[in-house]
Design an enzyme around this catalytic site. Structure first.
Site, short mmCIF file in Angstrom:
data_model
loop_
_atom_site.label_atom_id
_atom_site.label_comp_id
_atom_site.label_asym_id
_atom_site.label_seq_id
_atom_site.Cartn_x
_atom_site.Cartn_y
_atom_site.Cartn_z
N SER A 79 0.79 -1.17 0.15
CA SER A 79 -0.08 -0.17 0.05
C SER A 79 0.82 1.06 0.11
CB SER A 79 -0.78 0.10 1.40
OG SER A 79 -2.14 0.82 0.87
N ASP A 118 -9.82 -5.31 -4.30
CA ASP A 118 -9.15 -4.21 -3.48
C ASP A 118 -9.72 -2.68 -3.82
OD1 ASP A 118 -7.42 -2.07 -2.72
OD2 ASP A 118 -5.66 -3.27 -3.07
N HIS A 146 -8.31 -5.04 0.11
CA HIS A 146 -6.99 -4.45 0.19
C HIS A 146 -6.22 -5.09 1.17
CE1 HIS A 146 -4.24 -1.20 -0.35
NE2 HIS A 146 -4.18 -0.64 1.08
#
Lengths: 390, 390
Positions: free
Chosen positions: A171, A336, A369
Site C-alpha cells: 500500500s 481491492d 486491500h
C-alpha cells in the site's frame, strides 16, 4: 470475538518466524531538507532489522510500511506479544524473505500515524519543534512519499548500504517502493510494490480526503492546534473506522457480522443508543487505534499519499514509471477498493512498455486491500524466486 | 465546468419529456402508526403525478425515490427549470413509462433529506411536533422502509387506487419497491427494483454509518438538538460528499478531474489551504446540497436503510423475498459500490427460487450506482415491454 482477539487473529502469522526478539532502533538526520526545500532540524525515526548485513553489504532488503503501519514488519518484542510483525509470515529463517540470507530493514516514516505508540519513533506535527519548544502542529512542512524515501536514503548511508537487494512494501509502502525504483534506480536491484499503483488518481485523492474528513469536523482538532488540550480523538477514531472499512471487503463484513445487533435484544430500530455489530466493532477498532495515534499525522499522511506520482515528474504521470529499469514484481488483488486491480495492471503495463520486466502476482482472499498484508504468504514462493533470480 | 452546470448536466434528460408543468401536491395521514407502534399525529407528505388515472383505476405506477431524492421524478415546475425530474428520460408521452397510458405517482418519503427544499413536503425530526409546538428532533420515531411504504398505502387509498400497475424505484426507491411486493403482494401487478438488493447487508450497514459519521462530529449537531441555533451544515456537507463519491465511480472521478488542482498554481503540496479539484468539487456539491437538507433527516434515512430487510420478516432474510409472487425486473450495474451486482443477483436468485419470474437488466455506464438514475434510458424498451406484458 473480542476486538483485541480479532486484531491479534488478523495480524497473526504462523507461530514460528523471525526467532530473535526484535528491538526498535532509531536514527537521526540533521537538517533534513524536504523536496519542497523546507528544512527539518532534526528528523528522528525508528527502524527494525532482521538478519545480518553481509560483508559485501549487498544483502539488504528495505520494507517501507503502509498508511497505518510502522516498522514492526516481523518478529516479536517479547515472548508474550500477542502477535508478531505484520509480514512475519514471509520474513524469517527459511521464509521467502529469508533472514538467514538477507538483512531486512524496516523503517518508520515521518508523520507516522502512531505518534503516541511506544513502539513508533517518528517526527511530525506532534513532535517538539526545537526552534519554538512547542509541537510543530500544522506548521510542520507538508511531506511527500519522496521525502519518506529520502529519510530511508539517509538511513541507508548510515548503515553503509550502497544498494538494496530489493525494496518491498504494501500500500503506502508500495508507493515508497515505486518511488525508490523511479527516483533512485541505481540504489536497488529489484522492487516489489504490493497492493498499490504508480500514482494517486482522482478516486484515491477523493477517498483519502473522506478518510480525513471526520478529523477536521472534531471541534477538538481546532485547525490542528490541540497539543495543549484535548486531542480530537473522536474524529480520529471515525477516520480510522473509515480506513478499516475501506481496506476491507463486503465478503468480510457480511461474513463476520451479518445483520447482528451490537447487543442481543438491543434493536437499532428502537433506540438511537443501539447499533449494529459491524458498526460497533468498527467503532471499537477505530477508538482503540486512535488512542495511540495522532490526528495531524493522519492528515499529513493523507496529503503525502494524495500527492503521490512515482518519481514526482513534472507534467507526466508516466515518466517516473518509465524511469524504472529494475525488475518489478507487482502483487495485487482484484477485490481491492483502495488500489483497484485495474490501476495496478495499468501501472505494470506502463513500466513494461519500454522493456522493463514486470511480473504480476494476483492474491486471492476475502479481505480486499488487507489481503496484501494478511494474505501475503500465498505469494511467498514467487517472492522467494524473484529475490533469488540473478 | 461550474458545479451548477455539472449538476444540470448530470440530471438532464432529453429536452422533450413530460410536457405539462408539474405541481407538487400534498396529502396528510392523521395518526399515522409506525410498524414499531408509534403514532405520528400528522404525517404530511408531498407527491407529484404525471398522466391521468383511468376510470378502472388500474393504470397507476408508483415511483418511490432514492436516499437523496424526492418526488420530482419527471417534468418541470416551470419552463425555466434547468433540468426536469430525475427519471424524465423514461417518463412522459411516448416514453417507456408512457404518461398517455399510465398515471404515474411519485411520493416524498417521511424524513426526506430535503426538509428545507421548497420542492419537498415531508414530516420528520425537523417538523413541528403538534404536541410540543417544537421540532421533533431525535424524539421523532425511528422509521423503516416499511413505514415509508405504509404512507404510500395511505396515499393510494386517498387516490382511490386498489392496485398499482407497477412499483418502480432506484436505490432506496428500489428497497421500497421490494417492500411493496413482499408485504402487499395483492396491491401491485409487477415490480422493478433498480440498483438495490433485498436487504441491507453488513457492508451497506457499515457504509451508511460512515455516511452519517461527519454529522455526529459536527459540534452544531448537539445530539440532534439544533433547531434553535446553527444547523450542523458543515457535517452534513461532508456526509453528502461521501454519498456523492460512494454513489459514483473511479471512472468518473478519474475522467472528470484527474490530478488537477482546485486552482491553477495553488499546489496542495505547498499549503493546506490548497486542494485537489475532485475534492473541491465534491465539497461544493455537498455544501450546496446541505443548505436545503436536514442533518437529522439524514440520520433517520441512514437508520431506515440499515434496518431494511424486504418484508421485515422475523428471523429470516429470505422469507420476504420468497413472499414476492408478482413478476420482477431487476435493473442493476456491476460497477455499483453501494448495491454491488452480486447482491442484486443473489436477491434475484432467491425470488426466482420458488418460481417467481425474474428478469435482469444490466446497465452499462461510467457512473457506478448513479447509472441507475443517469443511465436508466438504456433499459427503456425493456421497461416498456415489462409494463405492457399481460
Amino acid at each position: 470475538m473480542r476486538l483485541t482477539t480479532m486484531i491479534a487473529v488478523m495480524l497473526a502469522g504462523p507461530a514460528a518466524g523471525y526467532e530473535p526478539l526484535v528491538e526498535k532502533q532509531e536514527f537521526t538526520l540533521e537538517n533534513f531538507t524536504t523536496r519542497g526545500g523546507e528544512v527539518i532540524p532534526e528528523m528522528r525515526l525508528g527502524y527494525e532489522t532482521y538478519g545480518k548485513l553481509n560483508e559485501a553489504g549487498d544483502n539488504a532488503i528495505l520494507i517501507p510500511h503502509y498508511f497505518s503501519g510502522n516498522s514492526h514488519a516481523a518478529g516479536k518484542y517479547s515472548e508474550d506479544d500477542a502477535a508478531p510483525g505484520y509480514w512475519d509470515s514471509i520474513i524469517g529463517s527459511g521464509r521467502p524473505i529469508d533472514t538467514d540470507r538477507y538483512f531486512v530493514v524496516s523503517v518508520d516514516t515521518p508523520v507516522n500515524l502512531g505518534a503516541h505508540d511506544p513502539n513508533v519513533i517518528t517526527t511530525g506535527p506532534a513532535t517538539i519543534n526545537p526552534e519554538t519548544g512547542k509541537p510543530w502542529g500544522m506548521d510542520f512542512p507538508i511531506l511527500t512519499i519522496g521525502d519518506f524515501v529520502d529519510t530511508q536514503l539517509g538511513l541507508m548511508e548510515q548503515l553503509g548500504i550502497e544498494k538494496w537487494h530489493a525494496v518491498m512494501g504494501a500500500s503506502m509502502g508500495g508507493l515508497q517502493s515505486y518511488e525508490w525504483a523511479a527516483r533512485y534506480p541505481d540504489r536497488l536491484e529489484r522492487v516489489i510494490p504490493v497492493i498499490s499503483s504508480g500514482w494517486a488518481d482522482a478516486d484515491l485523492i477523493a477517498w483519502l480526503d473522506v478518510w480525513g474528513s471526520p478529523i477536521r469536523l472534531d471541534p477538538n482538532w481546532n485547525g490542528g492546534d490541540y497539543y495543549d488540550g484535548e486531542a480530537p480523538e473522536a474524529g480520529l477514531a471515525q477516520a480510522l473506522k473509515i480506513v478499516t472499512l475501506h481496506a476491507n471487503s463486503a465478503e468480510w463484513t457480511n461474513g463476520a457480522f451479518g445483520r447482528d445487533w451490537a447487543e442481543e435484544g438491543a434493536d437499532p430500530g428502537e433506540d438511537w443508543a443501539n447499533d449494529y455489530k459491524v458498526v460497533d466493532v468498527l467503532n471499537g477498532a477505530g477508538a482503540a487505534r486512535a488512542s495511540v495515534s495522532d490526528a495531524n499525522h493522519f492528515l499529513y499522511l493523507v496529503r503525502a499519499n494524495q500527492q503521490f506520482v512515482a518519481g514526482h515528474p513534472e507534467g507526466s504521470l508516466y515518466q517516473g514509471l518509465l524511469d524504472i529499469d529494475v525488475p518489478v514484481m507487482l502483487i495485487h488483488t482484484d477485490e481491492d477498493l483502495v488500489f483497484p486491480g485495474n490501476a495496478v495492471r495499468e501501472t505494470g503495463a506502463i513500466i513494461k512498455s519500454d522493456g522493463t520486466p514486470v511480473e504480476f502476482v494476483e492474491l486471492e482472499g476475502t479481505r480486499g486491500h488487507l489481503d496484501g498484508v494478511l494474505g501475503i504468504a500465498q505469494a511467498g514462493e514467487r517472492i522467494r524466486a524473484f529475490l533469488e533470480a540473478e
